[in-house]
Motif scaffolding. Structure first.
Motif, PDB file in Angstrom:
ATOM      1  N   THR B 153       0.864  -1.177   0.000  1.00 53.25           N
ATOM      2  CA  THR B 153       0.000   0.000   0.000  1.00 53.25           C
ATOM      3  C   THR B 153       0.898   1.223   0.000  1.00 53.25           C
ATOM      4  O   THR B 153       2.131   1.103  -0.012  1.00 53.25           O
ATOM      5  CB  THR B 153      -1.005  -0.041   1.169  1.00 53.25           C
ATOM      6  N   ASN B 154       0.296   2.405   0.002  1.00 48.94           N
ATOM      7  CA  ASN B 154       1.058   3.632  -0.209  1.00 48.94           C
ATOM      8  C   ASN B 154       0.463   4.761   0.621  1.00 48.94           C
ATOM      9  O   ASN B 154      -0.648   5.201   0.352  1.00 48.94           O
ATOM     10  CB  ASN B 154       1.006   3.954  -1.714  1.00 48.94           C
ATOM     11  N   SER B 155       1.212   5.216   1.623  1.00 49.98           N
ATOM     12  CA  SER B 155       0.667   6.281   2.486  1.00 49.98           C
ATOM     13  C   SER B 155       1.084   7.669   2.000  1.00 49.98           C
ATOM     14  O   SER B 155       0.687   8.676   2.584  1.00 49.98           O
ATOM     15  CB  SER B 155       1.165   6.093   3.927  1.00 49.98           C
ATOM     16  N   LEU B 168      -2.396   3.801  -5.217  1.00 52.24           N
ATOM     17  CA  LEU B 168      -2.989   5.140  -5.113  1.00 52.24           C
ATOM     18  C   LEU B 168      -2.536   5.817  -3.817  1.00 52.24           C
ATOM     19  O   LEU B 168      -2.254   5.143  -2.820  1.00 52.24           O
ATOM     20  CB  LEU B 168      -4.509   5.035  -5.163  1.00 52.24           C
ATOM     21  N   PRO B 169      -2.470   7.162  -3.839  1.00 51.33           N
ATOM     22  CA  PRO B 169      -1.996   7.880  -2.646  1.00 51.33           C
ATOM     23  C   PRO B 169      -2.941   7.736  -1.448  1.00 51.33           C
ATOM     24  O   PRO B 169      -4.082   7.323  -1.608  1.00 51.33           O
ATOM     25  CB  PRO B 169      -1.932   9.336  -3.118  1.00 51.33           C
ATOM     26  N   GLU B 170      -2.419   8.131  -0.285  1.00 55.32           N
ATOM     27  CA  GLU B 170      -3.202   8.177   0.973  1.00 55.32           C
ATOM     28  C   GLU B 170      -3.912   6.840   1.230  1.00 55.32           C
ATOM     29  O   GLU B 170      -5.112   6.811   1.488  1.00 55.32           O
ATOM     30  CB  GLU B 170      -4.257   9.302   0.940  1.00 55.32           C
ATOM     31  N   LEU B 171      -3.156   5.738   1.124  1.00 51.76           N
ATOM     32  CA  LEU B 171      -3.720   4.398   1.349  1.00 51.76           C
ATOM     33  C   LEU B 171      -4.966   4.160   0.487  1.00 51.76           C
ATOM     34  O   LEU B 171      -5.973   3.623   0.951  1.00 51.76           O
ATOM     35  CB  LEU B 171      -4.053   4.193   2.836  1.00 51.76           C
ATOM     36  N   GLY B 172      -4.875   4.588  -0.762  1.00 52.10           N
ATOM     37  CA  GLY B 172      -6.028   4.506  -1.674  1.00 52.10           C
ATOM     38  C   GLY B 172      -6.361   3.078  -2.096  1.00 52.10           C
ATOM     39  O   GLY B 172      -7.493   2.787  -2.469  1.00 52.10           O
ATOM     40  N   ASN B 173      -5.377   2.208  -2.065  1.00 47.46           N
ATOM     41  CA  ASN B 173      -5.640   0.789  -2.358  1.00 47.46           C
ATOM     42  C   ASN B 173      -4.486  -0.051  -1.809  1.00 47.46           C
ATOM     43  O   ASN B 173      -3.492   0.490  -1.309  1.00 47.46           O
ATOM     44  CB  ASN B 173      -5.838   0.539  -3.861  1.00 47.46           C
ATOM     45  N   ALA B 174      -4.656  -1.358  -1.902  1.00 52.65           N
ATOM     46  CA  ALA B 174      -3.598  -2.286  -1.480  1.00 52.65           C
ATOM     47  C   ALA B 174      -3.615  -3.457  -2.453  1.00 52.65           C
ATOM     48  O   ALA B 174      -4.686  -3.889  -2.883  1.00 52.65           O
ATOM     49  CB  ALA B 174      -3.853  -2.778  -0.057  1.00 52.65           C
ATOM     50  N   THR B 175      -2.420  -3.920  -2.828  1.00 55.07           N
ATOM     51  CA  THR B 175      -2.360  -5.031  -3.781  1.00 55.07           C
ATOM     52  C   THR B 175      -1.616  -6.213  -3.157  1.00 55.07           C
ATOM     53  O   THR B 175      -0.712  -6.030  -2.355  1.00 55.07           O
ATOM     54  CB  THR B 175      -1.647  -4.616  -5.077  1.00 55.07           C
ATOM     55  N   PHE B 176      -2.038  -7.413  -3.573  1.00 58.67           N
ATOM     56  CA  PHE B 176      -1.362  -8.623  -3.086  1.00 58.67           C
ATOM     57  C   PHE B 176      -1.167  -9.564  -4.264  1.00 58.67           C
ATOM     58  O   PHE B 176      -1.849  -9.450  -5.280  1.00 58.67           O
ATOM     59  CB  PHE B 176      -2.163  -9.282  -1.962  1.00 58.67           C
ATOM     60  N   SER B 177      -0.211 -10.469  -4.144  1.00 59.80           N
ATOM     61  CA  SER B 177       0.114 -11.242  -5.342  1.00 59.80           C
ATOM     62  C   SER B 177       0.059 -12.748  -5.171  1.00 59.80           C
ATOM     63  O   SER B 177       0.188 -13.472  -6.142  1.00 59.80           O
ATOM     64  CB  SER B 177       1.494 -10.844  -5.867  1.00 59.80           C
ATOM     65  N   SER B 178      -0.136 -13.247  -3.974  1.00 55.55           N
ATOM     66  CA  SER B 178      -0.199 -14.700  -3.828  1.00 55.55           C
ATOM     67  C   SER B 178      -1.612 -15.193  -4.137  1.00 55.55           C
ATOM     68  O   SER B 178      -2.595 -14.501  -3.871  1.00 55.55           O
ATOM     69  CB  SER B 178       0.171 -15.121  -2.412  1.00 55.55           C
ATOM     70  N   ALA B 179      -1.688 -16.394  -4.687  1.00 60.21           N
ATOM     71  CA  ALA B 179      -2.996 -17.003  -4.951  1.00 60.21           C
ATOM     72  C   ALA B 179      -3.599 -17.591  -3.669  1.00 60.21           C
ATOM     73  O   ALA B 179      -4.693 -18.166  -3.701  1.00 60.21           O
ATOM     74  CB  ALA B 179      -2.874 -18.064  -6.023  1.00 60.21           C
ATOM     75  N   GLY B 180      -2.874 -17.471  -2.535  1.00 60.54           N
ATOM     76  CA  GLY B 180      -3.437 -17.919  -1.245  1.00 60.54           C
ATOM     77  C   GLY B 180      -3.639 -19.420  -1.199  1.00 60.54           C
ATOM     78  O   GLY B 180      -2.736 -20.186  -1.554  1.00 60.54           O
ATOM     79  N   GLU B 181      -4.815 -19.830  -0.794  1.00 62.66           N
ATOM     80  CA  GLU B 181      -5.056 -21.258  -0.489  1.00 62.66           C
ATOM     81  C   GLU B 181      -4.896 -22.189  -1.692  1.00 62.66           C
ATOM     82  O   GLU B 181      -4.771 -23.394  -1.493  1.00 62.66           O
ATOM     83  CB  GLU B 181      -6.459 -21.438   0.120  1.00 62.66           C
ATOM     84  N   VAL B 182      -4.911 -21.673  -2.908  1.00 61.51           N
ATOM     85  CA  VAL B 182      -4.735 -22.564  -4.065  1.00 61.51           C
ATOM     86  C   VAL B 182      -3.290 -22.585  -4.556  1.00 61.51           C
ATOM     87  O   VAL B 182      -2.918 -23.354  -5.433  1.00 61.51           O
ATOM     88  CB  VAL B 182      -5.679 -22.183  -5.246  1.00 61.51           C
ATOM     89  N   SER B 183      -2.446 -21.715  -3.985  1.00 61.52           N
ATOM     90  CA  SER B 183      -1.061 -21.582  -4.438  1.00 61.52           C
ATOM     91  C   SER B 183      -0.219 -22.798  -4.032  1.00 61.52           C
ATOM     92  O   SER B 183      -0.329 -23.288  -2.905  1.00 61.52           O
ATOM     93  CB  SER B 183      -0.479 -20.306  -3.825  1.00 61.52           C
ATOM     94  N   PRO B 184       0.631 -23.306  -4.931  1.00 65.23           N
ATOM     95  CA  PRO B 184       1.333 -24.571  -4.670  1.00 65.23           C
ATOM     96  C   PRO B 184       2.068 -24.642  -3.332  1.00 65.23           C
ATOM     97  O   PRO B 184       1.782 -25.520  -2.502  1.00 65.23           O
ATOM     98  CB  PRO B 184       2.310 -24.669  -5.850  1.00 65.23           C
TER      99      PRO B 184
END
Lengths: 133, 378
Positions: B153-155, B168-184
């Protein structure tokens, strides 16, 4: 009814308070989706809501004020072959036109909600989004 | 295990099966769980053997569609990195796009220069190659398929363009890249079945795990069930580019960061025992990662908070009292497709499962790069 229009201004027309007139004289709801103004004039993308008759009169008024008016048929378009449904676009879309459906795993694109702001264009890793104005 | 009457489930099907029947029963009934992921995997690339020209050339500089490839491997071999850029076009086009073009069956312009030697007299060549003309075209990725990854994220007050996408500025969004529970690797937290020699789905073809991925870091904090809470393991993978498909190998552009390669990877996990079943039963609400502020220009950013993948998948997390919309950078849709394809291939006997030739070492540590003297480096 609702319609989206692209306005092109000459430098002279920039000084004319056209949105005010659209609201006061023609009773339209005006949503400014994009606005760019520089030394050679300006461009604005508006969403106009109101009675069909008022919208028609409002557009006639814009034309008579020296503003170029053309309707937007499509704002943002998605290339479905290029989209990988990663979902990068969903958190930056201000109107939630792009949403990840967890059931199908796909990103849905609701063109009705899209205001053609264009923030998704350069955020899309496979470059599947394109803006047509 | 070689097909026939094996019981195979995708990771999602297996988790549902465990919910309904419990671990013990599931461990007895199910032989294999298939996992999958499709995302930007920057540390990827491909090597080629172009064949010899007449008169022959020992290429020292090589460009494929304008993207430099590394040619310090004697005469006509070169390695094209996915993130290598054509610097003249605003970081939009890179090695990853050339790799995708080749997989699509396109011809690519090959230019090379050389010093010229008695045995390799030619000094330059300008020609076209495709996957049909080259001898070998091998995808060889040194770090893929990260076991868990950070949330970005970005403050700050301006938009940041990063390898984690547009922040996006001021914690406008957050991104993640792992597929989580389906990831090998999140289904095999201690690398019991994924190791050197494991056969995998790679870019639509069958490939192999050849080594631990670079930056392999198994010693990070883990949940009580052993699932890493930070980026931990990764795998180095190899496969025949000629057999891959553009559906699973995709050139990506991250604005003002550059190119990356979208790679589809699927790994089958044999349910060896109850412990393995328990590992594969892990769900998004049990997988934790950390949120970092990418406006901090340091390698040791503060953890803003920990979140689960269930929270991330809900579309919104709370950071510093603000509701922050979340985006995934890896495709759940494609991850599911890969798990399904792999399942079908195993059931039909088209995909053989092998035990790893050797397991990864759990003792690896992840060292930083400091500016140091020759003495300090020794």
């Amino acid at each position: 009814m609702k319609t989206k229009v692209v306005l092109n201004f000459s430098p002279e027309a920039v000084n004319n308070p056209i949105t005010h007139s659209l609201i006061v004289k023609y009773h339209l709801l005006v949503n400014i989706l994009r606005a760019e103004i520089d030394e050679i004039g300006g461009k604005m993308v508006l969403e106009l809501s109101g009675k069909a008759e008022d919208i028609r009169k409002g557009i006639d008024y814009l034309k008579s004020s020296g503003v170029g008016v053309r309707p937007i048929k499509e704002g943002v378009r998605r290339d479905d072959d290029a989209c990988t449904h990663c979902g990068m676009c969903v958190s930056i879309c201000p109107t939630k036109a792009l949403v990840l459906d967890l059931k199908t795993g796909k990103v849905t694109f609701d063109e009705e909600k899209c205001v053609a702001c264009g923030v998704c264009i350069d955020a899309c890793p496979p470059r599947a989004m394109e803006i047509l104005i | 295990m070689a097909g026939g009457d094996v019981v195979v489930m995708t990771a999602e099907e297996f988790k549902e099966h465990v919910r309904a029947n419990g671990i013990r029963k599931a461990a007895k009934e199910v032989d294999v769980v298939t996992t999958g992921t499709f995302g930007a995997m920057c540390s990827s690339g491909a090597y080629f053997n172009f064949g010899h020209a007449d008169p022959p050339i020992k290429m020292s500089k090589v460009w494929l569609d304008g993207i430099p490839a590394y040619a310090g491997l004697a005469a006509v071999d070169a390695y094209l990195g996915a993130t290598e850029l054509d610097e003249s076009n605003n970081m939009l086009h890179g090695g990853a796009h050339v790799i995708e073009d080749l997989v699509r069956g396109k011809a690519v312009r090959l230019r090379a220069t050389a010093l010229g030697t008695d045995c390799y007299p030619r000094k330059d060549i300008d020609t076209y190659i495709s996957l049909k003309t080259v001898n070998q075209a091998v995808l060889f990725n040194v770090r893929n398929c990260y076991q868990n990854y950070a949330v970005a994220t970005n403050s700050s007050s301006r938009t940041l363009y990063t390898y984690m996408g547009k922040l996006l500025p001021e914690l406008g969004n957050a991104t993640f890249s792992s597929a989580g529970e389906v990831s090998p690797l999140l289904n095999d937290p201690y690398y019991r079945s994924i190791g050197i020699g494991t056969r995998i789905f790679l870019g639509g073809a069958q490939g192999f795990v050849v080594w631990e991925g670079t930056q392999f870091n198994p010693g990070v904090p883990r949940t009580p069930d052993g699932v890493p809470k930070r980026p931990a393991g990764s795998i180095a993978v190899i496969g025949d580019l000629k057999q891959m498909s553009p559906e699973w190998i995709k050139g990506l552009t991250f604005t003002r960061y550059g190119a990356s390669l979208g790679v589809g990877i699927g790994v089958p996990i044999p349910i060896l025992d109850e412990e393995m079943a328990k590992s594969c039963a892990v769900t998004n609400n049990q997988i934790v990662t950390a949120v970092f502020d990418y406006s901090q220009p340091t390698r040791s950013r503060n953890v803003l908070r920990e979140v689960t993948y269930a929270e991330l998948r809900s579309g919104e997390i709370e950071v510093k009292g603000k509701k922050v919309p979340t985006s995934s950078l890896s495709s759940l849709y494609k991850a599911r497709q890969i798990s399904q394809i792999l399942k079908n291939q195993i059931v039909k006997g088209e995909f053989a499962l092998d035990r790893p030739v050797q397991n990864f070492s759990l003792d690896r540590v992840f060292r930083p790069l400091d500016v140091r003297s020759e003495r300090e480096a020794m």
